[in-house]
Each structure stands twice: as C-alpha cells, then as structure tokens.
Design an enzyme around this catalytic site. Structure first.
Site: not given
Ligand code: FUB
Length: 439
Positions: A33, A202
C-alpha cells in the site's frame, strides 16, 4: 519503555540493509500500500507493513502492527527510519487488532500529518486517525480520537493549490469530503464519488495535474485488482472513468494499491506485489515503475517490471534476476533459498543461448577492469557479458561448482557511462548466477 522505543527508532534510522534498486525495492520485510510523497527534495515512502500473523485469527488475512517510513533521493538507495507509529500508541485503537492498513502523509504549516486506518477499541470496522510530527520520517504522535464521521480504510489527502484539503477513503465505495484547515476534522458531508464503473473498488489516490483532478483506484474489473482512474474538473467530482493504469497481475496477488508521484521531472507509479511470498498474497512488497502521460492528460498504461527504476552502479552487485528482458524457457528465475526468500533470487541459464538483459548500468569513467560473478553449476559453461552490444568479458564457469562461488575474469573493453548489459550462456548448460559486479 520510552527509552526502548527511542533506541529502536535510532537503530532503525541507520538501516540501509535490505533495500535495493530493483523491484521489489525493499527487502528484509514486507511492505504494501505505498504512498509516495516528496518533501524537501526527497522522496518519502509511507507503506503499510505486512507481517506473518502472530495470532490465529489473522493467519490467512492482512496483519499489520506498525508503520515504517523510507526515503530516497535517487530511487536506488532507500533509508529505513524504523517504526514510526505502532498500534499500542494509538489511544483510540485496539492495540491487538493488527489493523494498521494503508496510510498517507501530507505536510502543512510546519507539520507532517500521517493518516492511517485502524480498528477502534471495542468496535467493529475501521476508523481513520491522524498522527503528527515535525519531521517527515516521524515518529508520529497520534491524536486522541479518530476523524469523526469517517468509517473506512485507505485514506488519501489532496491538498489543493488554493489550500483546501480533501480526504478520500474507501468504505462502501469511494468517498470524499472537505477537511477543515486543521486537517483533523471533516468540513463537509462525505459523498460517494460517482461514475467510476461497477465492481469492487478501494485504495483511492487523488492528485491534481494541469488543472485536472485524477482519482486513481484499485478496481476488480475481472478477477483481481487492476489500477484504474477517473478524471474531473473538481476534486469533489463527479469523476469520469478514463482508463486502466495497470492491468491485474497474471501471477496471483489479489490486491494492488498504489500512488503516483512526480519526482525530479519524472512521474512514477508505486504499487505492490507478493514477490517474496508467492504462496500467500497478504505478504506484499512495494515496487516502482516509471509512468507517462499522453499529451491530452490521459495516462499511458504501465507494464510492471522487475528492473524497476534508477541507475545501477556497475561496482555494486547487479541482480540480473531483476532483468529488463530475457530469453524464453531456457532462462528462469528462482529463489536462492526457498526457506529464506528475502535472500533474493538467482538467474538459471539452462541451455546454450539463454540470455538476460539488464538496462541502465553506470560504468562511470570506464576504468573497470574485472568482472566478478557469484555462480553455481554442475555442468559448466561460458557466460558472455555484453555492454552496449559489444562483448566485454567471457567467464568460464567450470563443471562442478556445487556451492556458490565468486569467480573473476578481466574485462577486455571497459565501457564508460551508462550502458545496457546482456549476459548470455554462449557454451554449456545449467549455470546459475546470483549477481555480477565490476571492479
Ligand atoms: O493492506 C490492506 C488492504 O489491502 C488495503 O487497505 C487495501 O487497499 C488493500 O491493498
């Protein structure tokens, strides 16, 4: 306790080991991330920190207890500042939740504001908190409460040219709201960002370029996350879906999460992949590749590479397994040790004619007289090294080198400046190479 933390932070700050020029850029620990930001001429990286879970409940899920910060001024050498915020430090957070997911960091009026999701004490789901420092590399002191009215993950803050800040996050879709000047409270009702195509989304990352606002995000278009983007004339939207920045990975990491940044005149895409953990895609590693805009402001699709970015010094170990290109089946890449994958990879030249290209190696003034290579072979062969298309060294690897061994051979025609290399097996079979280096 406080002294112990300070000590650990100081130790972390000195850590250069386990950081590299090619993809993935950080070894020795998992990173995911990535949000990349430029402060004071340096590029800072704010990733989340995947770990193999110490608790049963998260054995098959994301598990993150703290954050590290990294920086670089050449995108080759990365400094690890150690732990800058830990789950035990968050007054409102569940200290045993291991839910320190994707963060962001922005600078305003002498302070660095670190935005992070975490699970609140005694409640389900996620809130988004803010931690503050007067340095871009922390340590960051969390505020007593999370941002009111925000439930979700993956915060991203856009500081617009007029000083207005916007918070984007993910929670039942992609949301945006204005932030108050203190950056710690909402100044508008959250709105769902419209018209960014159906399907799970997301990890919003928003930025402005030439008066256009870009909302970029991981999106499950097919089976796993690709990176897509939408554009608008307004940071609050509506955004119009525009295209794909990176297709879903063919090799099995369900998530991708990213940021775009311009550094020293070049744009880069930071993203992640499970390079060091091919069997478990919740242990990920940050990568970076160059990114280009078309004249109309749209984004040219990025093809992920192992070579990554930056120039490699010919006098340092050149990890040719992070190749720019390679021949087909006769060349393969494997882990040096299956048990300790952070040791990295090796290139296996199975048959005569196998080759790898490794671009952008700096030979400096050109007085490098020796080629060193760490090799292994049962059957033996000859490795030919080319620079700029010319053979500069031939290394005879004898049959029966059953353990890794460093061999040396003179360079016949030392190149100068930045060259592209090719390493090929001109005779024999079954030669494995850990790295090559020039002296
Ligand atoms: O790293 C945990 C979660 O996985 C993140 O918040 C999302 O964007 C995905 O990468």
């Amino acid at each position: 306790m406080k002294h112990k933390k300070l000590f650990l932070w100081a130790v972390g700050m000195a850590a250069f080991a386990g950081l590299r020029a090619q993809n993935p850029i950080i070894t020795g620990q998992f990173t995911a991330d990535p949000t990349a930001r430029v402060f004071d001429g340096k590029l800072y990286l704010y990733p989340s920190h995947d770990i193999p879970s110490p608790i049963e409940r998260l054995k098959e899920w994301f598990c993150m207890a703290d954050y590290h910060v990294f920086s670089s001024d050449n995108l080759v050498d990365w400094t690890d500042y150690g732990v800058v915020l830990s789950q035990e430090d968050v007054p409102w957070g569940d200290a045993g939740a291991y839910s320190m997911w994707a963060p962001d960091c922005v600078y305003k009026d002498g302070k660095y504001y670190f935005f992070f999701p975490a699970s609140p004490k005694g409640e389900k789901g996620f809130n988004i908190g803010v931690a503050v420092s007067d340095k871009p590399y922390g340590p960051f002191k969390p505020l007593a409460k999370p941002i009111e009215g925000v439930h979700g993950i993956d915060p991203c803050v856009l500081l617009d040219k007029d000083g207005q800040a916007y918070l984007y996050w993910s929670g039942r879709g992609l949301n945006v709201a204005r932030l108050k000047p203190n950056l710690t409270e909402l100044d508008s009702e959250p709105v769902l960002v419209a018209d960014v195509k159906d399907g799970f989304k997301e990890g919003p990352f928003a930025f402005e370029r030439n008066g256009k606002y870009y909302l970029t995000y991981p999106w499950v278009k097919d089976k796993t996350e690709c990176l897509a983007y939408a554009m608008s004339d307004n940071p609050m939207g509506p955004f119009t879906y525009t295209g794909i920045i990176m297709e879903q990975s063919p090799t099995g990491c369900w998530t991708n999460h990213h940021s775009l940044v311009e550094y020293k005149g070049q744009w880069y895409l930071f993203y992640h992949h499970n390079d060091y953990s091919p069997e478990f895609d919740k242990n990920r590693s940050v990568r970076v590749d160059s990114l280009f805009f078309h004249a109309d402001g749209t984004i040219r699709q990025v093809i992920p590479t192992l070579r990554g970015v930056g120039i490699t010094d010919a006098r340092r170990n050149i990890q040719i397994d992070r190749y720019s290109a390679r021949s087909g089946e006769e060349t393969s890449i494997g882990f040096l040790n299956q048990e300790t994958k952070f040791d990295g990879w090796k290139t296996v030249f199975s048959r005569k004619g196998a080759w790898v290209d490794y671009n952008r190696v700096d030979f400096g003034e050109g007085a490098l007289r020796w080629l060193y290579a760490r090799v292994l072979s049962d059957t033996g062969g000859t490795l030919c090294v080319y620079a700029g298309g010319k053979v500069i060294a031939k290394l005879l690897v004898p049959a029966s080198v059953p353990a890794w061994k460093t061999l040396a051979v003179p360079v016949t025609d030392s190149p100068a400046g930045i060259c592209d290399l090719r390493v090929s097996l001109s005779e024999g079979s079954g030669v494995q190479v850990d790295w090559i280096r020039f002296e």
